[in-house]
Design a protein around this motif. Structure first.
Motif, PDB file in Angstrom:
ATOM      1  N   VAL A 153       0.867  -1.068  -0.025  1.00 39.07           N
ATOM      2  CA  VAL A 153       0.067   0.017   0.012  1.00 39.07           C
ATOM      3  C   VAL A 153       0.805   1.301  -0.071  1.00 39.07           C
ATOM      4  O   VAL A 153       0.549   2.189  -0.715  1.00 39.07           O
ATOM      5  CB  VAL A 153      -0.925   0.004   1.169  1.00 39.07           C
ATOM      6  CG1 VAL A 153      -1.833   1.295   1.316  1.00 39.07           C
ATOM      7  CG2 VAL A 153      -2.049  -1.014   0.898  1.00 39.07           C
ATOM      8  N   ASN A 154       1.825   1.403   0.888  1.00 41.20           N
ATOM      9  CA  ASN A 154       2.790   2.393   0.949  1.00 41.20           C
ATOM     10  C   ASN A 154       3.614   2.702  -0.423  1.00 41.20           C
ATOM     11  O   ASN A 154       3.772   3.588  -0.995  1.00 41.20           O
ATOM     12  CB  ASN A 154       4.138   2.192   1.915  1.00 41.20           C
ATOM     13  CG  ASN A 154       3.315   2.160   3.315  1.00 41.20           C
ATOM     14  OD1 ASN A 154       2.641   2.993   3.335  1.00 41.20           O
ATOM     15  ND2 ASN A 154       3.965   1.676   4.152  1.00 41.20           N
ATOM     16  N   MET A 155       3.987   1.601  -1.167  1.00 36.73           N
ATOM     17  CA  MET A 155       4.664   1.455  -2.428  1.00 36.73           C
ATOM     18  C   MET A 155       3.464   2.072  -3.658  1.00 36.73           C
ATOM     19  O   MET A 155       3.895   3.159  -4.316  1.00 36.73           O
ATOM     20  CB  MET A 155       4.935   0.006  -3.094  1.00 36.73           C
ATOM     21  CG  MET A 155       5.588   0.071  -4.491  1.00 36.73           C
ATOM     22  SD  MET A 155       5.359  -1.384  -5.119  1.00 36.73           S
ATOM     23  CE  MET A 155       3.473  -1.560  -5.369  1.00 36.73           C
ATOM     24  N   ALA A 156       2.183   1.671  -3.493  1.00 36.60           N
ATOM     25  CA  ALA A 156       1.311   2.241  -4.392  1.00 36.60           C
ATOM     26  C   ALA A 156       1.119   3.869  -4.248  1.00 36.60           C
ATOM     27  O   ALA A 156       1.075   4.340  -5.271  1.00 36.60           O
ATOM     28  CB  ALA A 156      -0.079   1.442  -4.139  1.00 36.60           C
ATOM     29  N   ALA A 157       1.144   4.152  -2.885  1.00 35.59           N
ATOM     30  CA  ALA A 157       0.875   5.594  -2.703  1.00 35.59           C
ATOM     31  C   ALA A 157       2.064   6.411  -3.089  1.00 35.59           C
ATOM     32  O   ALA A 157       1.948   7.508  -3.962  1.00 35.59           O
ATOM     33  CB  ALA A 157       0.876   5.847  -1.105  1.00 35.59           C
ATOM     34  N   ASP A 158       3.430   5.979  -3.328  1.00 37.18           N
ATOM     35  CA  ASP A 158       4.575   6.596  -3.710  1.00 37.18           C
ATOM     36  C   ASP A 158       4.432   6.515  -5.046  1.00 37.18           C
ATOM     37  O   ASP A 158       5.073   7.496  -5.653  1.00 37.18           O
ATOM     38  CB  ASP A 158       5.787   5.652  -3.182  1.00 37.18           C
ATOM     39  CG  ASP A 158       6.134   5.791  -1.872  1.00 37.18           C
ATOM     40  OD1 ASP A 158       5.476   6.889  -1.302  1.00 37.18           O
ATOM     41  OD2 ASP A 158       6.725   4.856  -1.310  1.00 37.18           O
ATOM     42  N   LEU A 159       3.790   5.557  -5.749  1.00 40.71           N
ATOM     43  CA  LEU A 159       3.763   5.595  -7.098  1.00 40.71           C
ATOM     44  C   LEU A 159       2.422   6.465  -7.717  1.00 40.71           C
ATOM     45  O   LEU A 159       1.920   6.578  -8.813  1.00 40.71           O
ATOM     46  CB  LEU A 159       3.354   4.180  -7.653  1.00 40.71           C
ATOM     47  CG  LEU A 159       4.962   3.301  -7.721  1.00 40.71           C
ATOM     48  CD1 LEU A 159       4.652   1.878  -8.209  1.00 40.71           C
ATOM     49  CD2 LEU A 159       5.964   3.868  -8.436  1.00 40.71           C
ATOM     50  N   LEU A 161      -0.793   5.701  -7.140  1.00 42.58           N
ATOM     51  CA  LEU A 161      -1.787   4.881  -7.433  1.00 42.58           C
ATOM     52  C   LEU A 161      -3.073   4.829  -6.320  1.00 42.58           C
ATOM     53  O   LEU A 161      -2.605   4.488  -5.393  1.00 42.58           O
ATOM     54  CB  LEU A 161      -1.225   3.333  -7.822  1.00 42.58           C
ATOM     55  CG  LEU A 161      -0.239   3.534  -9.051  1.00 42.58           C
ATOM     56  CD1 LEU A 161       0.320   1.916  -8.977  1.00 42.58           C
ATOM     57  CD2 LEU A 161      -0.853   3.572 -10.174  1.00 42.58           C
ATOM     58  N   GLU A 162      -3.991   4.697  -6.809  1.00 46.38           N
ATOM     59  CA  GLU A 162      -5.361   4.511  -6.024  1.00 46.38           C
ATOM     60  C   GLU A 162      -5.275   2.971  -5.686  1.00 46.38           C
ATOM     61  O   GLU A 162      -4.761   2.094  -6.467  1.00 46.38           O
ATOM     62  CB  GLU A 162      -6.607   4.815  -6.700  1.00 46.38           C
ATOM     63  CG  GLU A 162      -7.791   4.827  -5.744  1.00 46.38           C
ATOM     64  CD  GLU A 162      -9.013   5.328  -6.517  1.00 46.38           C
ATOM     65  OE1 GLU A 162     -10.120   4.369  -6.319  1.00 46.38           O
ATOM     66  OE2 GLU A 162      -8.985   6.177  -7.223  1.00 46.38           O
ATOM     67  N   THR A 163      -5.794   2.615  -4.544  1.00 46.01           N
ATOM     68  CA  THR A 163      -5.695   1.203  -3.982  1.00 46.01           C
ATOM     69  C   THR A 163      -7.125   0.725  -3.361  1.00 46.01           C
ATOM     70  O   THR A 163      -7.741   1.539  -3.142  1.00 46.01           O
ATOM     71  CB  THR A 163      -4.685   1.118  -2.923  1.00 46.01           C
ATOM     72  OG1 THR A 163      -5.179   1.969  -1.783  1.00 46.01           O
ATOM     73  CG2 THR A 163      -3.114   1.177  -3.228  1.00 46.01           C
ATOM     74  N   VAL A 164      -7.356  -0.557  -3.701  1.00 47.36           N
ATOM     75  CA  VAL A 164      -8.865  -1.203  -3.649  1.00 47.36           C
ATOM     76  C   VAL A 164      -8.272  -2.444  -3.083  1.00 47.36           C
ATOM     77  O   VAL A 164      -7.630  -3.301  -3.607  1.00 47.36           O
ATOM     78  CB  VAL A 164      -9.514  -1.329  -4.877  1.00 47.36           C
ATOM     79  CG1 VAL A 164     -10.915  -2.028  -4.181  1.00 47.36           C
ATOM     80  CG2 VAL A 164     -10.038   0.142  -5.695  1.00 47.36           C
TER      81      VAL A 164
END
Length: 209
Positions: A153-159, A161-164
């Motif tokens: 989730v942290n990686m997605a935030a850095d990129l 990207l929205e997370t589901v």
């Protein structure tokens, strides 16, 4: 079994095109409600991208829909899988970029179940990462699962990207995903699948018509 047969016979192409058209019809109905935050997604089979003729057909359909409904197209979301994208990254990139030019959002479905390189996530025009339920279902009992999901989730935030979180079924999973900062949580903890007319009625009930 049904999907496997449809893919092996090529029927998945007609089926997928029908699903896409039905999805846009649902989206147009939602425009008549006050549910402005609701997005509508549909899945694409890897087989559908193999047949360039069919791909051009649904690209043309979506381009026309974007032209006629510019305010709606940003609420349409195409879900692709890691295996589909990584089978032929160059071809997938070309198709996804075309869709992005129309305004369609792109979601990577079943994230965490494939064999893709994480580096590819920064190269593809993806808006959303949908975490597969297999990543979520063990967070209640397994420390390693909680750690893994937290880092992803942290990686997605850095990129950016929205997370589901998919497949959420228990209050603990809701609390865990909320605390981690998932942008959206979906699963039986909230709703079971429903018919379109039931969805419209539910929206009307919650918005006083």
């Amino acid at each position: 079994k049904f999907i496997d047969i449809a893919e092996r016979t090529g029927f998945i192409n007609q089926l997928g095109f029908w699903v896409m058209k039905e999805t846009t019809l649902v989206l147009k109905r939602l425009l008549e409600t006050e549910a402005e935050a609701i997005r509508v997604s549909f899945n694409v089979s890897p087989v559908q991208l193999i047949y360039s003729e069919m791909t051009e057909t649904w690209l043309s359909y979506l381009e026309e829909f974007a032209f006629n409904h510019p305010s709606a197209i940003a609420r349409l979301e195409l879900e692709v899988t890691e295996s589909m994208v990584m089978t032929d990254p160059a071809h997938a990139l070309q198709i996804l970029q075309k869709l992005k030019s129309f305004g369609v959002r792109i979601a990577l479905d079943d994230f965490g179940t494939g064999h893709s390189s994480l580096a590819q996530l920064n190269k593809l025009p993806i808006d959303v990462l949908k975490f597969d339920r297999s990543l979520i279902q063990h967070v209640e009992t397994d420390v390693k699962s909680r750690t893994l999901v937290s880092h992803l989730v942290n990686m997605a935030a850095d990129l950016d990207l929205e997370t589901v979180a998919e497949g959420v079924e228990t209050p603990y999973q809701i609390a865990f995903c909320t605390e981690l900062g998932f942008n959206m949580i979906q699963g039986y903890a909230f709703f079971r699948p429903m018919l379109a007319n039931e969805l419209y009625q539910s929206i009307r009930d919650q918005t006083d018509g």
